[in-house]
Design an enzyme around this catalytic site. Structure first.
Site, PDB file in Angstrom:
ATOM      1  N   TYR A  59       0.945  -1.156   0.033  1.00  0.00           N
ATOM      2  CA  TYR A  59       0.080  -0.133   0.116  1.00  0.00           C
ATOM      3  C   TYR A  59       0.762   1.282   0.084  1.00  0.00           C
ATOM      4  O   TYR A  59       1.662   1.600   1.020  1.00  0.00           O
ATOM      5  CB  TYR A  59      -1.034   0.155   1.084  1.00  0.00           C
ATOM      6  CG  TYR A  59      -1.772  -1.063   1.381  1.00  0.00           C
ATOM      7  CD1 TYR A  59      -2.302  -1.742   0.121  1.00  0.00           C
ATOM      8  CD2 TYR A  59      -2.588  -1.380   2.377  1.00  0.00           C
ATOM      9  CE1 TYR A  59      -3.146  -2.961   0.251  1.00  0.00           C
ATOM     10  CE2 TYR A  59      -3.285  -2.687   2.538  1.00  0.00           C
ATOM     11  CZ  TYR A  59      -3.711  -3.267   1.441  1.00  0.00           C
ATOM     12  OH  TYR A  59      -4.783  -4.394   1.685  1.00  0.00           O
ATOM     13  N   HIS A 127      -0.254 -11.904   0.873  1.00  0.00           N
ATOM     14  CA  HIS A 127      -1.266 -10.962   0.383  1.00  0.00           C
ATOM     15  C   HIS A 127      -1.868 -11.665  -0.762  1.00  0.00           C
ATOM     16  O   HIS A 127      -3.220 -11.832  -1.258  1.00  0.00           O
ATOM     17  CB  HIS A 127      -0.555  -9.874  -0.091  1.00  0.00           C
ATOM     18  CG  HIS A 127      -1.595  -8.704  -0.291  1.00  0.00           C
ATOM     19  ND1 HIS A 127      -1.048  -7.518  -0.234  1.00  0.00           N
ATOM     20  CD2 HIS A 127      -2.755  -8.441  -0.399  1.00  0.00           C
ATOM     21  CE1 HIS A 127      -2.080  -6.546  -0.390  1.00  0.00           C
ATOM     22  NE2 HIS A 127      -3.082  -7.259  -0.489  1.00  0.00           N
ATOM     23  N   SER A 206     -13.141  -5.151   2.220  1.00  0.00           N
ATOM     24  CA  SER A 206     -14.141  -4.415   1.541  1.00  0.00           C
ATOM     25  C   SER A 206     -15.435  -4.755   1.973  1.00  0.00           C
ATOM     26  O   SER A 206     -16.241  -5.094   1.110  1.00  0.00           O
ATOM     27  CB  SER A 206     -13.945  -4.230   0.231  1.00  0.00           C
ATOM     28  OG  SER A 206     -12.455  -4.186  -0.399  1.00  0.00           O
ATOM     29  N   PRO A 207     -15.857  -4.843   3.478  1.00  0.00           N
ATOM     30  CA  PRO A 207     -16.988  -5.291   3.796  1.00  0.00           C
ATOM     31  C   PRO A 207     -18.085  -4.444   3.511  1.00  0.00           C
ATOM     32  O   PRO A 207     -19.273  -4.937   3.434  1.00  0.00           O
ATOM     33  CB  PRO A 207     -16.916  -5.296   5.303  1.00  0.00           C
ATOM     34  CG  PRO A 207     -15.775  -4.466   5.852  1.00  0.00           C
ATOM     35  CD  PRO A 207     -14.773  -4.448   4.449  1.00  0.00           C
ATOM     36  N   LEU A 208     -17.554  -3.201   3.139  1.00  0.00           N
ATOM     37  CA  LEU A 208     -18.711  -2.089   2.797  1.00  0.00           C
ATOM     38  C   LEU A 208     -18.948  -1.924   1.139  1.00  0.00           C
ATOM     39  O   LEU A 208     -19.222  -0.860   0.979  1.00  0.00           O
ATOM     40  CB  LEU A 208     -18.303  -0.857   3.457  1.00  0.00           C
ATOM     41  CG  LEU A 208     -18.315  -0.578   4.930  1.00  0.00           C
ATOM     42  CD1 LEU A 208     -17.704   0.650   5.577  1.00  0.00           C
ATOM     43  CD2 LEU A 208     -19.534  -1.235   5.556  1.00  0.00           C
ATOM     44  N   GLY A 209     -18.237  -2.856   0.552  1.00  0.00           N
ATOM     45  CA  GLY A 209     -18.289  -2.742  -0.901  1.00  0.00           C
ATOM     46  C   GLY A 209     -17.627  -1.743  -1.329  1.00  0.00           C
ATOM     47  O   GLY A 209     -17.963  -0.729  -2.057  1.00  0.00           O
ATOM     48  N   ARG A 210     -16.422  -1.402  -0.749  1.00  0.00           N
ATOM     49  CA  ARG A 210     -15.700   0.012  -1.152  1.00  0.00           C
ATOM     50  C   ARG A 210     -16.268   1.056  -0.857  1.00  0.00           C
ATOM     51  O   ARG A 210     -16.269   2.009  -1.550  1.00  0.00           O
ATOM     52  CB  ARG A 210     -14.910  -0.292  -2.360  1.00  0.00           C
ATOM     53  CG  ARG A 210     -14.122  -1.697  -2.723  1.00  0.00           C
ATOM     54  CD  ARG A 210     -13.497  -1.647  -3.908  1.00  0.00           C
ATOM     55  NE  ARG A 210     -12.884  -3.245  -4.195  1.00  0.00           N
ATOM     56  CZ  ARG A 210     -11.618  -3.369  -3.730  1.00  0.00           C
ATOM     57  NH1 ARG A 210     -10.669  -2.317  -3.347  1.00  0.00           N
ATOM     58  NH2 ARG A 210     -11.084  -4.531  -4.239  1.00  0.00           N
ATOM     59  N   GLY A 211     -17.321   1.211   0.005  1.00  0.00           N
ATOM     60  CA  GLY A 211     -18.102   2.348   0.301  1.00  0.00           C
ATOM     61  C   GLY A 211     -19.514   2.388  -0.283  1.00  0.00           C
ATOM     62  O   GLY A 211     -20.411   3.172  -0.063  1.00  0.00           O
ATOM     63  N   PHE A 212     -19.563   1.783  -1.271  1.00  0.00           N
ATOM     64  CA  PHE A 212     -20.903   1.713  -2.242  1.00  0.00           C
ATOM     65  C   PHE A 212     -21.926   1.063  -1.277  1.00  0.00           C
ATOM     66  O   PHE A 212     -23.103   1.601  -1.299  1.00  0.00           O
ATOM     67  CB  PHE A 212     -20.783   0.573  -3.447  1.00  0.00           C
ATOM     68  CG  PHE A 212     -22.167   0.733  -4.015  1.00  0.00           C
ATOM     69  CD1 PHE A 212     -22.117   1.469  -4.950  1.00  0.00           C
ATOM     70  CD2 PHE A 212     -22.948  -0.398  -3.997  1.00  0.00           C
ATOM     71  CE1 PHE A 212     -23.485   1.548  -5.852  1.00  0.00           C
ATOM     72  CE2 PHE A 212     -23.965  -0.221  -4.839  1.00  0.00           C
ATOM     73  CZ  PHE A 212     -24.540   0.514  -5.519  1.00  0.00           C
TER      74      PHE A 212
HETATM   75  N1  LIG Z   1      -6.120  -8.646   1.169  1.00  0.00           N
HETATM   76  C1  LIG Z   1      -6.669  -7.840   0.149  1.00  0.00           C
HETATM   77  O1  LIG Z   1      -6.242  -8.059  -1.047  1.00  0.00           O
HETATM   78  C2  LIG Z   1      -7.410  -6.471   0.480  1.00  0.00           C
HETATM   79  C3  LIG Z   1      -7.837  -5.807  -0.753  1.00  0.00           C
HETATM   80  C4  LIG Z   1      -8.675  -4.713  -0.552  1.00  0.00           C
HETATM   81  C5  LIG Z   1      -8.634  -4.211   0.840  1.00  0.00           C
HETATM   82  N2  LIG Z   1      -7.987  -4.794   1.788  1.00  0.00           N
HETATM   83  C6  LIG Z   1      -8.186  -4.309   3.262  1.00  0.00           C
HETATM   84  O2  LIG Z   1      -9.535  -4.192   3.656  1.00  0.00           O
HETATM   85  C7  LIG Z   1      -9.718  -3.026   4.085  1.00  0.00           C
HETATM   86  C8  LIG Z   1     -11.296  -2.410   3.830  1.00  0.00           C
HETATM   87  O3  LIG Z   1     -11.403  -2.612   2.465  1.00  0.00           O
HETATM   88  P1  LIG Z   1     -11.624  -1.284   1.635  1.00  0.00           P
HETATM   89  O4  LIG Z   1     -11.038  -0.007   2.025  1.00  0.00           O
HETATM   90  O5  LIG Z   1     -11.720  -1.740   0.267  1.00  0.00           O
HETATM   91  O6  LIG Z   1     -13.529  -1.031   1.524  1.00  0.00           O
HETATM   92  P2  LIG Z   1     -14.361  -0.827   2.485  1.00  0.00           P
HETATM   93  O7  LIG Z   1     -14.035  -1.013   3.713  1.00  0.00           O
HETATM   94  O8  LIG Z   1     -15.424  -1.801   2.041  1.00  0.00           O
HETATM   95  O9  LIG Z   1     -14.713   0.538   2.286  1.00  0.00           O
HETATM   96  C9  LIG Z   1     -14.000   1.691   2.475  1.00  0.00           C
HETATM   97  C10 LIG Z   1     -14.953   2.993   1.772  1.00  0.00           C
HETATM   98  O10 LIG Z   1     -16.024   3.138   2.476  1.00  0.00           O
HETATM   99  C11 LIG Z   1     -15.887   4.536   3.108  1.00  0.00           C
HETATM  100  N3  LIG Z   1     -16.726   4.226   4.390  1.00  0.00           N
HETATM  101  C12 LIG Z   1     -16.025   3.503   5.563  1.00  0.00           C
HETATM  102  N4  LIG Z   1     -17.035   3.619   6.649  1.00  0.00           N
HETATM  103  C13 LIG Z   1     -18.064   4.237   6.090  1.00  0.00           C
HETATM  104  C14 LIG Z   1     -19.265   4.702   6.770  1.00  0.00           C
HETATM  105  N5  LIG Z   1     -19.625   4.152   7.877  1.00  0.00           N
HETATM  106  N6  LIG Z   1     -20.211   5.227   5.909  1.00  0.00           N
HETATM  107  C15 LIG Z   1     -20.066   5.664   5.017  1.00  0.00           C
HETATM  108  N7  LIG Z   1     -18.814   5.372   4.144  1.00  0.00           N
HETATM  109  C16 LIG Z   1     -17.794   4.618   4.757  1.00  0.00           C
HETATM  110  C17 LIG Z   1     -14.521   4.917   3.274  1.00  0.00           C
HETATM  111  O11 LIG Z   1     -14.496   6.226   3.226  1.00  0.00           O
HETATM  112  P3  LIG Z   1     -13.286   7.116   3.551  1.00  0.00           P
HETATM  113  O12 LIG Z   1     -11.997   6.519   3.342  1.00  0.00           O
HETATM  114  O13 LIG Z   1     -13.328   8.519   2.970  1.00  0.00           O
HETATM  115  O14 LIG Z   1     -13.385   7.346   5.155  1.00  0.00           O
HETATM  116  C18 LIG Z   1     -14.017   4.266   1.692  1.00  0.00           C
HETATM  117  O15 LIG Z   1     -14.061   5.028   0.781  1.00  0.00           O
HETATM  118  C19 LIG Z   1      -8.686  -2.033   3.404  1.00  0.00           C
HETATM  119  O16 LIG Z   1      -8.267  -0.882   4.143  1.00  0.00           O
HETATM  120  C20 LIG Z   1      -7.726  -3.079   3.422  1.00  0.00           C
HETATM  121  O17 LIG Z   1      -6.977  -2.984   4.597  1.00  0.00           O
HETATM  122  C21 LIG Z   1      -7.374  -5.993   1.670  1.00  0.00           C
END
Ligand SMILES: NC(=O)c1ccc[n+]([C@@H]2O[C@H](COP(=O)([O-])OP(=O)(O)OC[C@H]3O[C@@H](n4cnc5c(N)ncnc54)[C@H](OP(=O)(O)O)[C@@H]3O)[C@@H](O)[C@H]2O)c1
Length: 318
Positions: A59, A127, A206-212
Site C-alpha cells: 500500500y 497477500h 471491503s466489507p462495505l463494498g468499497r463504500g458503495f
Molecule cells: N487482502 C486484500 O487483497 C485486500 C484488498 C482490499 C482491501 N483490503 C483491506 O480491507 C480494508 C477495507 O477494504 P476497503 O477499504 O477496500 O473497502 P470498505 O471497507 O468496504 O470501504 C471503504 C470505503 O468506505 C468508506 N466508508 C467507510 N466507513 C463508512 C461509513 N460508515 N459510512 C460511509 N462510508 C464509509 C470509506 O471512506 P473514507 O476512506 O473516505 O473514510 C472508503 O471509501 C482495506 O483498508 C485493506 O486493509 C485487503
C-alpha cells in the site's frame, strides 16, 4: 466493543477491525493526504476497542506502513493487534506483481518492521499466492518469521481451501483474509465454512463494498478523480446504476432499524461466523465511530433473510 479472538488460538480482538489502505493508497488520491486525521482515526479506533489494524507493504507502496508505524509510536503499539502483508509488489504502471519467493518474504519482514517501528507484527499475511512458487515454500518462509520472533502468527489472503490445506501441512494458518460483503459472497460457498470448521479467523476485506453499500456513490461521477474504483466493473456507470437497487434496499432496512447502512452491512458480515472480524477501511472519524457501532447491532432473522435475498450485483469485483 464486543470481542472475539483471532482464530481459535489467537489474541483477543474487537469484532470490528480497521483497514488502513485508503489512508494512503488506491482511493481518493486526488485529494491531499491528511496524515494527521488518519493517525487520529487509528487512535480513535484503539480507544473504541477496534484493535485489529490492517495494512500491507504494497500500500503506497510503503507509505501505509510508515503511517501506521507513526500512529503506533508513543505507547499505542501494545494496544493494537497489528497485521501487515507481503507477497504483492508494485510494478509501476503495470500494476501489481505477485512475489512468493522465500527470499522476498525474508527481506520484506525486516523492511516492514522498520517502517512499522516495531520488533514484531501480530499477524503476517501472505497477500496473494504466487503461481510460480509452491505455496509450501512461501509458507515455510512465513513460518520462519514466527520462529524468529518477527511475527506472532501468520495468515493467508484470497486463497482456495486446497491452498489453505497445503499451508496447514507446513505451519498453522491463523487467518484468511478475503473479500466478503453483501455484494461479494463467494467465500460463503467453501472457504468460510472450512475456516469455521478449522477455527481459522476470517477477515472480510471491503466489507462495505468499497463504500458503495454504505451509500457513498450514486453515480460514476461521484467517484474521486484518481481512484482505483474507477477501474472496477461494478462501479462503471451502467453497472453502478443497476447496483443502486442493492444499496437502496440496505438503506431502507437500515432506516427501519434506526441504524446506518454501513452498520447493516457490517452486522450482516458479523453474523457469518464466530471468528469473523471485518476490517472496514476509513480515514474519517465519523465513519470510524459509525463502523465501531456496528458491533452493537444485532439483526433479526427477518432482516437477515431480507439481506440474504438481495440480488447479485452487476459487474465483476475486479
Ligand atoms: N487482502 C486484500 O487483497 C485486500 C484488498 C482490499 C482491501 N483490503 C483491506 O480491507 C480494508 C477495507 O477494504 P476497503 O477499504 O477496500 O473497502 P470498505 O471497507 O468496504 O470501504 C471503504 C470505503 O468506505 C468508506 N466508508 C467507510 N466507513 C463508512 C461509513 N460508515 N459510512 C460511509 N462510508 C464509509 C470509506 O471512506 P473514507 O476512506 O473516505 O473514510 C472508503 O471509501 C482495506 O483498508 C485493506 O486493509 C485487503
Amino acid at each position: 466493543m464486543k470481542t472475539t479472538t483471532l482464530g481459535a488460538h489467537g489474541p483477543e480482538v474487537g469484532v470490528i477491525g480497521l483497514g488502513c489502505m485508503g489512508m494512503t493508497h488506491a482511493y481518493d488520491l486526488s485529494a491531499p493526504r491528511d496524515d494527521t486525521t488518519s493517525i487520529s482515526v487509528i487512535h480513535q479506533a484503539l480507544d473504541l476497542g477496534v484493535t485489529l489494524i490492517d495494512t500491507a507493504d504494497v500500500y503506497g507502496p510503503h507509505t501505509n506502513e510508515d503511517l501506521v508505524g507513526r500512529a503506533l509510536t508513543g505507547g499505542h503499539r501494545d494496544r493494537a493487534v497489528l497485521a501487515t502483508k507481503v507477497g504483492l509488489t508494485s510494478a509501476g504502471e503495470d500494476g501489481l506483481v505477485r512475489n512468493g519467493r522465500p527470499e522476498h518474504v525474508r527481506e520484506s519482514i525486516d523492511a516492514s518492521l522498520r517502517r512499522l517501528q516495531t520488533d514484531h507484527v501480530d499477524l503476517y499475511q501472505l497477500h496473494r499466492v504466487d503461481p510460480d512458487v509452491p505455496i509450501e515454500e512461501t509458507w515455510g518462509a512465513m513460518a520462519e518469521t514466527v520462529t524468529a520472533g518477527k511475527a506472532r502468527r501468520i495468515g493467508l489472503s484470497e486463497v482456495t481451501v486446497e491452498e489453505i490445506k497445503r499451508a496447514q501441512a507446513v505451519h498453522p494458518v491463523t487467518s484468511v483474509q478475503s473479500e466478503l460483503s453483501l455484494w461479494t459472497r463467494d467465500a460463503l460457498a467453501e472457504v468460510l465454512p472450512y475456516c469455521v470448521e478449522q477455527g481459522i479467523g476470517f477477515l472480510p476485506f471491503s466489507p462495505l463494498g468499497r463504500g458503495f453499500l454504505a451509500g457513498r456513490f450514486s453515480s460514476f461521477d461521484d467517484l474521486p478523480q484518481e481512484d482505483f474504483r474507477r477501474n472496477l466493473p461494478r462501479f462503471q456507470q451502467d453497472a453502478l446504476r443497476a447496483n443502486l437497487a442493492i444499496a437502496g434496499r440496505v438503506r431502507e432496512l437500515a432506516e427501519q432499524a434506526g441504524v446506518s447502512a454501513a452498520q447493516v452491512a457490517l452486522a450482516w458480515v458479523l453474523r457469518q461466523g464466530r471468528y469473523v472480524v471485518p476490517i472496514p477501511g476509513t480515514k474519517t472519524p465519523k465513519y470510524l465511530a459509525d463502523n465501531a457501532g456496528a458491533a452493537g447491532v444485532t439483526l433479526t432473522d427477518e432482516q437477515m433473510a431480507a439481506l440474504d435475498a438481495l440480488p447479485a450485483p452487476e459487474g465483476g469485483r475486479y
